[in-house]
Scaffold this motif. Structure first.
Motif, PDB file in Angstrom:
ATOM      1  N   ASP A   1       0.456 -10.327 -10.038  1.00 41.87           N
ATOM      2  CA  ASP A   1      -0.519 -10.763  -8.830  1.00 41.87           C
ATOM      3  C   ASP A   1      -0.690 -12.087  -8.942  1.00 41.87           C
ATOM      4  O   ASP A   1      -0.705 -12.888  -7.776  1.00 41.87           O
ATOM      5  CB  ASP A   1      -1.335  -9.872  -7.680  1.00 41.87           C
ATOM      6  CG  ASP A   1      -0.101  -8.662  -7.745  1.00 41.87           C
ATOM      7  OD1 ASP A   1       1.016  -8.473  -7.709  1.00 41.87           O
ATOM      8  OD2 ASP A   1      -0.881  -7.468  -7.045  1.00 41.87           O
TER       9      ASP A   1
ATOM     10  N   ILE B   1       4.490   5.609 -14.089  1.00 37.97           N
ATOM     11  CA  ILE B   1       2.901   6.157 -14.657  1.00 37.97           C
ATOM     12  C   ILE B   1       3.140   7.032 -15.366  1.00 37.97           C
ATOM     13  O   ILE B   1       2.419   7.166 -16.347  1.00 37.97           O
ATOM     14  CB  ILE B   1       2.112   7.060 -13.614  1.00 37.97           C
ATOM     15  CG1 ILE B   1       2.127   6.910 -12.087  1.00 37.97           C
ATOM     16  CG2 ILE B   1       0.852   7.214 -14.252  1.00 37.97           C
ATOM     17  CD1 ILE B   1       1.615   5.615 -11.909  1.00 37.97           C
TER      18      ILE B   1
ATOM     19  N   ARG C   1      -4.671   3.683 -15.527  1.00 40.15           N
ATOM     20  CA  ARG C   1      -4.858   2.786 -14.694  1.00 40.15           C
ATOM     21  C   ARG C   1      -5.754   1.293 -14.839  1.00 40.15           C
ATOM     22  O   ARG C   1      -5.518   0.568 -14.535  1.00 40.15           O
ATOM     23  CB  ARG C   1      -5.888   3.399 -13.651  1.00 40.15           C
ATOM     24  CG  ARG C   1      -6.379   4.673 -13.133  1.00 40.15           C
ATOM     25  CD  ARG C   1      -6.973   5.495 -12.099  1.00 40.15           C
ATOM     26  NE  ARG C   1      -6.666   7.045 -11.536  1.00 40.15           N
ATOM     27  CZ  ARG C   1      -7.327   8.000 -11.860  1.00 40.15           C
ATOM     28  NH1 ARG C   1      -8.508   8.083 -11.690  1.00 40.15           N
ATOM     29  NH2 ARG C   1      -6.912   9.338 -10.841  1.00 40.15           N
ATOM     30  N   VAL C   2      -6.294   1.909 -16.656  1.00 46.71           N
ATOM     31  CA  VAL C   2      -6.201   0.154 -16.724  1.00 46.71           C
ATOM     32  C   VAL C   2      -5.309  -0.636 -17.088  1.00 46.71           C
ATOM     33  O   VAL C   2      -4.888  -1.767 -16.604  1.00 46.71           O
ATOM     34  CB  VAL C   2      -7.262   0.529 -17.685  1.00 46.71           C
ATOM     35  CG1 VAL C   2      -7.615  -1.170 -18.957  1.00 46.71           C
ATOM     36  CG2 VAL C   2      -8.979   1.277 -17.851  1.00 46.71           C
TER      37      VAL C   2
ATOM     38  N   ILE D   1      -5.302   9.093 -18.276  1.00 45.71           N
ATOM     39  CA  ILE D   1      -5.190   8.673 -16.590  1.00 45.71           C
ATOM     40  C   ILE D   1      -6.422   7.368 -16.835  1.00 45.71           C
ATOM     41  O   ILE D   1      -5.628   6.368 -16.214  1.00 45.71           O
ATOM     42  CB  ILE D   1      -5.558  10.098 -15.855  1.00 45.71           C
ATOM     43  CG1 ILE D   1      -5.079  11.083 -15.878  1.00 45.71           C
ATOM     44  CG2 ILE D   1      -5.735   9.145 -14.239  1.00 45.71           C
ATOM     45  CD1 ILE D   1      -2.913  11.601 -15.441  1.00 45.71           C
TER      46      ILE D   1
ATOM     47  N   LYS E   1      -1.080  -5.435 -13.422  1.00 40.45           N
ATOM     48  CA  LYS E   1      -0.870  -5.842 -12.105  1.00 40.45           C
ATOM     49  C   LYS E   1      -1.279  -7.100 -10.889  1.00 40.45           C
ATOM     50  O   LYS E   1      -1.147  -8.087 -10.786  1.00 40.45           O
ATOM     51  CB  LYS E   1      -0.582  -4.791 -10.507  1.00 40.45           C
ATOM     52  CG  LYS E   1      -1.206  -4.842  -9.131  1.00 40.45           C
ATOM     53  CD  LYS E   1      -1.197  -3.959  -8.194  1.00 40.45           C
ATOM     54  CE  LYS E   1      -2.161  -4.320  -7.122  1.00 40.45           C
ATOM     55  NZ  LYS E   1      -1.269  -5.018  -6.199  1.00 40.45           N
ATOM     56  N   GLY E   2      -2.857  -7.421 -11.331  1.00 39.14           N
ATOM     57  CA  GLY E   2      -3.317  -8.245 -11.501  1.00 39.14           C
ATOM     58  C   GLY E   2      -3.258  -9.375 -12.525  1.00 39.14           C
ATOM     59  O   GLY E   2      -2.888 -10.560 -10.866  1.00 39.14           O
TER      60      GLY E   2
ATOM     61  N   ARG F   1      -1.989  -0.566 -15.709  1.00 32.03           N
ATOM     62  CA  ARG F   1      -1.534  -0.850 -14.355  1.00 32.03           C
ATOM     63  C   ARG F   1      -2.586  -2.290 -13.770  1.00 32.03           C
ATOM     64  O   ARG F   1      -1.930  -2.830 -13.450  1.00 32.03           O
ATOM     65  CB  ARG F   1      -1.217   0.821 -13.798  1.00 32.03           C
ATOM     66  CG  ARG F   1      -0.646   1.251 -14.222  1.00 32.03           C
ATOM     67  CD  ARG F   1      -0.527   2.602 -12.737  1.00 32.03           C
ATOM     68  NE  ARG F   1      -0.340   2.071 -11.218  1.00 32.03           N
ATOM     69  CZ  ARG F   1      -0.307   2.933 -10.692  1.00 32.03           C
ATOM     70  NH1 ARG F   1      -1.208   3.915 -10.616  1.00 32.03           N
ATOM     71  NH2 ARG F   1      -0.610   2.241  -9.369  1.00 32.03           N
ATOM     72  N   ALA F   2      -3.419  -1.538 -13.217  1.00 30.82           N
ATOM     73  CA  ALA F   2      -4.243  -3.159 -12.662  1.00 30.82           C
ATOM     74  C   ALA F   2      -4.454  -4.004 -13.541  1.00 30.82           C
ATOM     75  O   ALA F   2      -4.160  -4.877 -12.540  1.00 30.82           O
ATOM     76  CB  ALA F   2      -6.001  -2.280 -13.055  1.00 30.82           C
ATOM     77  N   SER F   3      -4.486  -3.849 -14.750  1.00 31.04           N
ATOM     78  CA  SER F   3      -4.322  -5.249 -15.657  1.00 31.04           C
ATOM     79  C   SER F   3      -3.130  -6.140 -15.413  1.00 31.04           C
ATOM     80  O   SER F   3      -3.747  -7.032 -15.603  1.00 31.04           O
ATOM     81  CB  SER F   3      -4.549  -4.823 -17.378  1.00 31.04           C
ATOM     82  OG  SER F   3      -6.703  -3.895 -16.829  1.00 31.04           O
TER      83      SER F   3
ATOM     84  N   PRO G   1       1.194  -1.290  -0.379  1.00 31.75           N
ATOM     85  CA  PRO G   1       0.054  -0.339  -0.020  1.00 31.75           C
ATOM     86  C   PRO G   1       1.014   1.299   0.086  1.00 31.75           C
ATOM     87  O   PRO G   1       2.044   1.296   0.754  1.00 31.75           O
ATOM     88  CB  PRO G   1      -0.831  -0.368   1.558  1.00 31.75           C
ATOM     89  CG  PRO G   1      -0.927  -1.703   1.311  1.00 31.75           C
ATOM     90  CD  PRO G   1       0.492  -2.479   0.923  1.00 31.75           C
ATOM     91  N   VAL G   2       0.426   1.975  -0.550  1.00 28.77           N
ATOM     92  CA  VAL G   2       1.355   3.518  -1.208  1.00 28.77           C
ATOM     93  C   VAL G   2       1.261   4.099   0.261  1.00 28.77           C
ATOM     94  O   VAL G   2       2.640   5.175   0.480  1.00 28.77           O
ATOM     95  CB  VAL G   2       0.206   4.481  -1.560  1.00 28.77           C
ATOM     96  CG1 VAL G   2       1.300   5.157  -2.531  1.00 28.77           C
ATOM     97  CG2 VAL G   2       0.730   3.939  -3.246  1.00 28.77           C
ATOM     98  N   ALA G   3       0.287   3.871   1.458  1.00 26.31           N
ATOM     99  CA  ALA G   3       0.958   4.230   2.368  1.00 26.31           C
ATOM    100  C   ALA G   3       1.254   4.666   3.635  1.00 26.31           C
ATOM    101  O   ALA G   3       2.397   5.272   3.258  1.00 26.31           O
ATOM    102  CB  ALA G   3      -1.042   4.423   3.261  1.00 26.31           C
TER     103      ALA G   3
END
Lengths: 189, 189
Positions: free
Chosen positions: A155, A122, A144-145, A140, A151-152, A147-149, A106-108
């Motif tokens: 993982d 990015i 996101r699409v 943008i 990464k998913g 990156r998400a694809s 998590p980025v936090a």
DNA sequence: TTCTCTTGACTAACGGTACTAGTTTGAAGA
DNA sequence: TCTTCAAACTAGTACCGTTAGTCAAGAGAA
């Protein structure tokens, strides 16, 4: 009490080695100390905390991933660039599962320095999208699409989430094709 | 030494509550015991280990997600079914971040019973694909793409990975549109 | 009602984690 | 050679999950 000649870089390098070979979850101060031939408290002469080591590990991993990806994307555009991005990331994750896992936290929990490096990534995705003629807000959303694809998929693959015997390489090609056709659609509209 | 009247179900229910409100990572035996008004070792009269509690939590989460998704998908096909699947998952993850996190853990750590439930989920994705006329091998590859894209997006969103101010809902719609167009392409070929 | 037996609480302890305080010593520079 | 700083050490704190052993609550039988 022979001096081990440690410094922060050596400790982080050892951490990366442990994380890549045994998994980020089993990276501990005790294991780090054992590998470096020193008692656990001695490490604190060189590091602030285990979390800080993980942050350094993450940032170094991102920098390496950025280099690899940039090299792979050099001189190609649109679909070829997308494929280069995708394969570079997937190969990186397989070669350095510990570094990859660090970059997925998590980025936090990241330091400002590490978040800054993440933002550079990015930029690479946005560069791919310029090749498709996609800019501004739309870029943008499409970034996101992408990156998400990626990464998913990575993982799931690393986590053993693909149980069926079908070739995972074919599935990844399907993913890239899907993304490509989606982006080309988007450009036309 | 008043008896608390605990059983495994009550313990797991408390675990779910903690995981959803404070995060799966901060679920501990100590916290569980405190919430249930009992000393930590007393829990072992009802559970085998913290890992087993997490496994139960994961399985229950999956069953709930399955129910919600099945309901959302009832009576719709193809694009509508894909959207129902996507929104159901995303909403579930937002309502139950702890249960979602449990379901994202590496498969290797799950019990057989929990892995079995996970397989039912694949069936739902394959049902979506039948609506697109995609079956057999191609369906497995496309199912992986769908799972990966949704998982990646939701994990990034929950982990604070979307830093830019652009509306994340729009990005999710973009993802669903991309998937839909990719699947329709695939059907034509 | 009283006795017995099981169940579910307890305390104490073990080995593990990250980390801190205070001490000693190696080794480099004056 | 002496001083000084850095880097190792030991000892200890406060957590974590978990186990062993103890004791009492409460249900069912006599």
């Amino acid at each position: 009490m022979v001096r081990a000649g440690l410094d922060k870089e050596i400790v982080v390098r050892a951490a990366i080695s442990i994380a890549d070979s045994e998994g980020l979850a089993s990276l501990s101060i005790a294991k780090l100390a054992a590998v470096l031939g020193v008692k656990a408290p001695s490490l604190y002469n060189h590091i602030l905390s285990l979390d800080m080591v993980k942050d350094d590990l993450t940032r170094q991993g991102m920098l390496l991933l950025l280099d690899i990806t940039r090299d792979a994307m050099a001189g190609v555009e649109a679909r070829k660039a997308l494929e280069a991005l995708g394969h570079a990331q997937r190969n990186f994750a397989r070669d350095h599962p510990g570094l990859w896992a660090g970059a997925q936290m998590p980025v936090a929990g990241w330091s400002k320095a590490t978040q800054k490096v993440a933002n550079v990534y990015i930029g690479l995705v946005l560069a791919v999208l310029r090749g498709y003629g996609i800019t501004d807000d739309a870029a943008i959303h499409s970034a996101r699409v992408i990156r998400a694809s990626l990464k998913g998929f990575i993982d799931l693959e690393l986590g053993g989430g693909f149980g069926y015997p079908e070739d995972v390489d074919v599935s990844f090609d399907t993913l890239l094709k899907n993304l490509d056709s989606g982006l080309r659609m988007r450009k036309k509209i």
